[in-house]
Design a protein around this motif. Structure first.
Motif, PDB file in Angstrom:
ATOM      1  N   ILE A  53     -29.958 -21.118 -54.087  1.00  0.00           N
ATOM      2  CA  ILE A  53     -30.517 -22.408 -53.658  1.00  0.00           C
ATOM      3  C   ILE A  53     -32.359 -23.056 -54.326  1.00  0.00           C
ATOM      4  N   SER A  54     -32.506 -23.484 -55.112  1.00  0.00           N
ATOM      5  CA  SER A  54     -33.686 -24.069 -55.647  1.00  0.00           C
ATOM      6  C   SER A  54     -34.062 -25.030 -54.504  1.00  0.00           C
ATOM      7  N   TYR A  55     -35.421 -24.687 -53.907  1.00  0.00           N
ATOM      8  CA  TYR A  55     -35.791 -25.272 -52.034  1.00  0.00           C
ATOM      9  C   TYR A  55     -37.290 -25.834 -52.868  1.00  0.00           C
ATOM     10  N   ASP A  56     -37.500 -27.457 -52.427  1.00  0.00           N
ATOM     11  CA  ASP A  56     -38.334 -27.414 -53.255  1.00  0.00           C
ATOM     12  C   ASP A  56     -38.848 -28.912 -52.252  1.00  0.00           C
ATOM     13  N   ILE A  90     -34.945 -19.792 -55.244  1.00  0.00           N
ATOM     14  CA  ILE A  90     -35.893 -19.812 -55.787  1.00  0.00           C
ATOM     15  C   ILE A  90     -36.957 -20.699 -55.598  1.00  0.00           C
ATOM     16  N   LEU A  91     -37.829 -19.934 -55.253  1.00  0.00           N
ATOM     17  CA  LEU A  91     -39.027 -21.125 -54.360  1.00  0.00           C
ATOM     18  C   LEU A  91     -40.494 -20.985 -55.738  1.00  0.00           C
ATOM     19  N   ASP A  92     -41.149 -21.621 -55.180  1.00  0.00           N
ATOM     20  CA  ASP A  92     -42.384 -22.081 -55.723  1.00  0.00           C
ATOM     21  C   ASP A  92     -43.802 -21.566 -55.103  1.00  0.00           C
ATOM     22  N   ARG A  93     -44.478 -21.361 -55.512  1.00  0.00           N
ATOM     23  CA  ARG A  93     -45.874 -20.313 -55.237  1.00  0.00           C
ATOM     24  C   ARG A  93     -45.959 -21.176 -53.423  1.00  0.00           C
ATOM     25  N   GLY A  94     -46.252 -22.456 -53.412  1.00  0.00           N
ATOM     26  CA  GLY A  94     -46.097 -22.505 -52.248  1.00  0.00           C
ATOM     27  C   GLY A  94     -45.783 -22.253 -50.742  1.00  0.00           C
TER      28      GLY A  94
END
Length: 447
Positions: free
Chosen positions: A106-109, A184-188
């Motif tokens: 799961i891409s979380y944005d 799948i996460l970004d740096r934040g």
């Protein structure tokens, strides 16, 4: 005349996704038709302003019974009538049909939206990506990269950051029945507490880290020169060379993670130019204040030793800290992806790149669905518009995926194979009602 092309395509997508059946469980026939019309209106018109909706209904087919047209005041009353039970029920039904046995990522944005309405409780001053000096609220979407569709959304107060909200999202994913998943996460979203919580829940993760980050720059410098020119490490699909090593993510980490180090020649060139230009601009700025009393911030002190006159405290000259600049130049072109599960560098970058679709969803949400501004003044209307926006996002995403799949079959890149261009082409298909009250195509369909 009626512009029927886009309507028939979007209706087909809505039926394939069973959105009309799911919404029918929570709305009456009139309200369900109006709900779908508002979602399709935001896709076709790239606007969410209720006052322009009546203009749209004059020349487009509708989902309402007998294609009844409603005024902007009726739309406003409808949005105020939508309840949390309806949106929650939709999300529950939308997610319960998933195959929970397959492993998905799961891409979380998340993003934030400026809002000036005083009656919306979740609007607060926070830390927006683009600070306009206005209060904001946060909006996040979980996107299934395997099946390529949005799963659920969150809305939360503007003062909360991504790190503090992540654990609540993990609990929601569990509540929807997802067990065999990775994120799948970004740096934040990176923090030791969040990593530990994902370990506790049994979730795997993929996180991007910049090469300049203190977390990975030592690893990069240690391994520099060991993989950048080795053909066995070439990942030609993404124009990078990659290498995987095992290391702890932080000092107290109980597990060794997989650090996938990457180097891109084009990225190195661009970053080196950016660094050189930044240092030159800073040097020119500093020289303008020679022999003048002036204080400079920590950004300048990072790259220069600043010398001042002891008596007058006037700034004399900047001395470049060569070791700091050289270190950044050495790290140019490198980046790192950290995964909790064992995989190759190629598998890791493929997983992370699958996140691109979810990022395009957010850009499309603001640019192509007209949701840069929410355009409401009450809490109920705001929640309803976010709900409509999510359904519109599902439909537009499906259209994007279908166009993308069709592009793979074609030998050449065609300009009209983007969603916006395809909609403009489809809008050219018009039907005209003649004296016998029968609608006929106005002209042949373009190539």
């Amino acid at each position: 005349c009626l512009r029927v092309g886009t309507y028939f395509v979007l209706r087909k997508i809505i039926e394939e996704c069973s959105l009309n059946d799911i919404l029918g469980k929570y709305f009456g026939s009139r309200d369900m038709g109006l709900f779908l019309d508002l979602a399709v209106y935001s896709i076709i018109a790239e606007n969410n302003a209720a006052q322009y909706y009546p203009d749209y209904t004059y020349n487009h087919p509708l989902f309402t019974e007998k294609m009844k047209q409603y005024s902007d005041s009726t739309v406003s009353d409808f949005l105020n009538s939508v309840t949390d039970d309806q949106s929650t029920g939709f999300l529950n039904t939308w997610n319960e049909s998933r195959n929970y046995r397959e492993k998905i990522y799961i891409s979380y944005d998340s993003t934030n939206k400026n809002c000036q309405a005083g009656d919306i409780k979740m609007v607060e001053f926070g830390h927006p990506k683009v600070d306009m000096g206005e209060p904001v609220f946060n909006y996040a979407v979980a996107y299934d990269t395997h099946n390529q569709e949005p799963l659920f959304y969150e809305k939360y107060p503007g003062s909360l950051n991504d790190i503090s909200q992540l654990q609540f999202m993990l609990d929601k994913a569990s509540g929807y029945g997802y067990k065999k998943i990775g994120f799948i996460l970004d740096r934040g979203c990176f923090s030791c507490e969040n990593i530990q919580y994902m370990d506790k829940c049994g979730y795997s993760f993929v996180i991007m880290v910049k090469g300049m980050s203190a977390l990975v720059n030592e690893l990069i410098l240690e391994n520099k020169g060991t993989f950048e020119n080795k053909r066995v490490n070439n990942i030609y699909e993404y124009g990078v060379y990659g290498k995987t090593i095992r290391h702890k993510l932080y000092a107290s980490d109980k597990k060794e993670r997989y650090f996938h180090l990457y180097h891109s020649i084009s990225k190195e060139s661009a970053e080196r130019i950016e660094i050189e230009n930044r240092i030159n601009q800073m040097t020119q700025y500093l020289k303008k204040y020679q022999n003048k009393v002036k204080e400079f911030g920590p950004g300048f002190e990072k790259y220069f030793n600043l010398h001042y006159d002891e008596k007058s405290q006037a700034f004399i000259l900047p001395e470049e800290r060569c070791s700091v600049v050289e270190r950044e130049l050495d790290l140019a072109g490198y980046f790192c992806i950290v995964t909790s599960e064992k995989m190759s560098a190629k598998e890791a970058i493929e997983l992370y790149k699958s996140r691109d679709v979810s990022e395009k969803l957010f850009r499309g949400d603001k640019s192509y669905l007209g949701n840069k501004s929410i355009r409401v003044y009450s809490e109920e209307s705001a929640r309803a518009k976010i709900f409509v926006e999510f359904v519109a996002m599902i439909v537009r995403c499906k259209m994007y995926i279908k166009l993308k799949e069709e592009m793979k079959k074609l030998d050449k890149k065609l300009n009209y194979m983007t969603v916006s261009a395809a909609i403009k082409e489809l809008e050219k298909i018009e039907m005209v009602r003649q004296l016998d009250n029968i609608y006929r195509l106005d002209h042949a369909v373009t190539a």
